[in-house]
Design an enzyme around this catalytic site. Structure first.
Site, PDB file in Angstrom:
ATOM      1  N   ASP A  60      -0.253  -0.395  -7.127  1.00  0.00           N
ATOM      2  CA  ASP A  60       1.192  -1.066  -7.483  1.00  0.00           C
ATOM      3  C   ASP A  60       1.667  -1.206  -8.721  1.00  0.00           C
ATOM      4  O   ASP A  60       0.790  -1.334  -9.747  1.00  0.00           O
ATOM      5  CB  ASP A  60       1.373  -2.304  -6.572  1.00  0.00           C
ATOM      6  CG  ASP A  60       0.979  -2.242  -5.210  1.00  0.00           C
ATOM      7  OD1 ASP A  60       1.227  -1.183  -4.465  1.00  0.00           O
ATOM      8  OD2 ASP A  60       0.376  -3.088  -4.382  1.00  0.00           O
ATOM      9  N   TYR A  77      -9.626  -6.840  -5.062  1.00  0.00           N
ATOM     10  CA  TYR A  77      -8.410  -7.203  -6.253  1.00  0.00           C
ATOM     11  C   TYR A  77      -8.915  -8.379  -6.740  1.00  0.00           C
ATOM     12  O   TYR A  77      -9.463  -9.535  -6.141  1.00  0.00           O
ATOM     13  CB  TYR A  77      -7.230  -7.301  -5.040  1.00  0.00           C
ATOM     14  CG  TYR A  77      -6.594  -5.963  -4.485  1.00  0.00           C
ATOM     15  CD1 TYR A  77      -5.532  -5.429  -5.411  1.00  0.00           C
ATOM     16  CD2 TYR A  77      -7.003  -5.406  -3.172  1.00  0.00           C
ATOM     17  CE1 TYR A  77      -5.164  -4.285  -4.981  1.00  0.00           C
ATOM     18  CE2 TYR A  77      -6.477  -4.429  -2.930  1.00  0.00           C
ATOM     19  CZ  TYR A  77      -5.340  -3.717  -3.558  1.00  0.00           C
ATOM     20  OH  TYR A  77      -4.970  -2.783  -3.248  1.00  0.00           O
TER      21      TYR A  77
END
Length: 99
Positions: A12, A71
């Site tokens: 992203d 993440y």
């Protein structure tokens, strides 16, 4: 002629990938992989780097072969945020109650 890349998904906006896997096919059989790595690094923008180059099975696909994804989120807490963390962490201006 253009070479199509396959990558292990995308990131992203504002997310920084570490260990991104990308592959391509080429008809050349005589590639010097170390020279290819050096050449790619000399051509890529300053915020990208090729860490390793390997010959893979022709059926390899980076998304389908992926076994995990991780993440990491960073919180810089306290009254002062270090400059090198400014763009890569959330600054919480107060002490955290870690209990």
């Amino acid at each position: 002629h253009p070479i199509a890349l396959q990558a292990a998904r995308r990131t992203d906006a504002g997310v920084h990938a570490v260990g991104q896997v990308v592959n391509f096919t080429t008809p050349r059989l005589d590639l010097d992989l170390n020279r290819l790595k050096i050449s790619l690094n000399s051509l890529l923008s300053h915020d990208l780097v090729v860490l390793d180059v390997k010959e893979m099975d022709p059926h390899f696909h980076p998304t389908l072969a992926c076994v995990s994804k991780e993440y990491r989120y960073y919180i810089c807490y306290g009254s002062t945020q270090l400059p090198q963390h400014r763009f890569y962490s959330w600054h919480y201006h107060y002490n955290l109650n870690l209990d």
